[in-house]
Scaffold this motif. Structure first.
Motif, short mmCIF file in Angstrom:
data_model
loop_
_atom_site.label_atom_id
_atom_site.label_comp_id
_atom_site.label_asym_id
_atom_site.label_seq_id
_atom_site.Cartn_x
_atom_site.Cartn_y
_atom_site.Cartn_z
N UNK A 118 39.17 35.36 72.55
CA UNK A 118 39.33 36.79 72.33
C UNK A 118 38.66 37.29 71.06
N UNK A 119 37.81 36.46 70.48
CA UNK A 119 37.10 36.82 69.24
C UNK A 119 35.61 36.66 69.47
N UNK A 120 34.84 36.83 68.41
CA UNK A 120 33.40 36.57 68.41
C UNK A 120 33.06 35.87 67.10
N UNK A 121 31.85 35.32 67.05
CA UNK A 121 31.32 34.70 65.84
C UNK A 121 30.09 35.50 65.43
N UNK A 122 30.28 36.68 64.83
CA UNK A 122 29.17 37.61 64.63
C UNK A 122 28.29 37.31 63.42
N UNK A 123 27.02 37.66 63.58
CA UNK A 123 26.06 37.69 62.49
C UNK A 123 25.11 38.85 62.73
N UNK A 124 24.43 39.28 61.68
CA UNK A 124 23.48 40.38 61.77
C UNK A 124 22.07 39.82 61.64
N UNK A 125 21.17 40.28 62.49
CA UNK A 125 19.75 39.94 62.38
C UNK A 125 19.01 41.25 62.14
N UNK A 126 18.24 41.30 61.05
CA UNK A 126 17.45 42.48 60.71
C UNK A 126 15.98 42.11 60.89
N UNK A 127 15.28 42.91 61.70
CA UNK A 127 13.86 42.67 61.97
C UNK A 127 13.06 43.89 61.54
N UNK A 128 12.08 43.67 60.68
CA UNK A 128 11.17 44.73 60.26
C UNK A 128 9.88 44.55 61.05
N UNK A 129 9.49 45.60 61.79
CA UNK A 129 8.26 45.57 62.58
C UNK A 129 7.27 46.54 61.95
N UNK A 130 6.15 46.00 61.49
CA UNK A 130 5.11 46.82 60.87
C UNK A 130 4.32 47.57 61.94
N UNK A 131 3.57 48.57 61.52
CA UNK A 131 2.76 49.37 62.43
C UNK A 131 1.73 48.51 63.17
N UNK A 132 1.27 47.40 62.54
CA UNK A 132 0.28 46.53 63.18
C UNK A 132 0.93 45.49 64.10
#
Length: 193
Positions: A118-132
């Protein structure tokens, strides 16, 4: 008050309501909304030891954030040194200046439960995508068995152009399976600097 005592009246003593933590004498009762008879019983009492622990925890968090900030400053200085004459400059393909992006992942509330417990094991992933199309990703640590994680982590990205987009995604980590997406959103860097 002397005149009141001469007339046989007791001296004036203001009436006080219960304080924020159930301590009497904290706030005068005038102008306060009426409280139920069991107000003192319904007011939570916080032990000083618990408050001291909370303060110490917050001070450690501030220290950790200041250390992370110093590391990012040093990385920024190092990248600025790389833009000296004859070396690679910190600009985007369109000629716009690039900068440092910091994403502070504080926490989340009421996430979806994806595990059998009934739970989760959360983490955050941050992705930076450049214009190229170039992508750079970082992630927080995993908070085990919770729907209300508190990461309080700062992720830093160097040389981010104003045309970049930032994707912030929260996943449930499953060591024997594929990580499950709990939610995400996308921001444009332009206009947020």
């Amino acid at each position: 008050q002397q005149g009141m005592q001469q007339q046989g009246l007791p001296p004036y003593q203001p009436q006080y309501a219960q304080g924020a933590f159930g301590a009497p004498g904290a706030v005068p009762a005038q102008g306060m909304p009426p409280q139920p008879d069991n107000f003192a019983a319904s007011t939570p009492t916080v032990a000083p030891a618990i408050l001291d622990q909370r303060i110490a925890h917050l001070e450690r968090r501030v220290d950790a954030l200041e250390k992370e900030n110093e590391v990012l400053r040093q990385q920024l200085k190092a990248s600025a040194g790389a833009s000296a004459p004859g070396s690679m400059a910190t600009t985007t393909a369109s000629g716009a200046k690039a900068g440092t992006l910091r994403v502070h992942c504080v926490g989340a509330v009421d996430l979806l439960a994806k595990d059998a417990n009934g739970k989760s094991d959360p983490f955050v992933k941050v992705t930076v995508t450049e214009a190229n199309g170039a992508k750079h990703s970082q992630r927080t640590r995993t908070e085990g068995s919770t729907l209300n994680p508190e990461w309080d982590q700062v992720l830093g990205f160097l040389n981010v152009g104003p045309d970049a987009t930032v994707t912030v995604a929260v996943f449930d980590e499953d060591p024997n399976d594929v990580n499950e997406l709990l939610g995400q959103f996308v921001l444009k860097v332009a206009g947020r600097c």
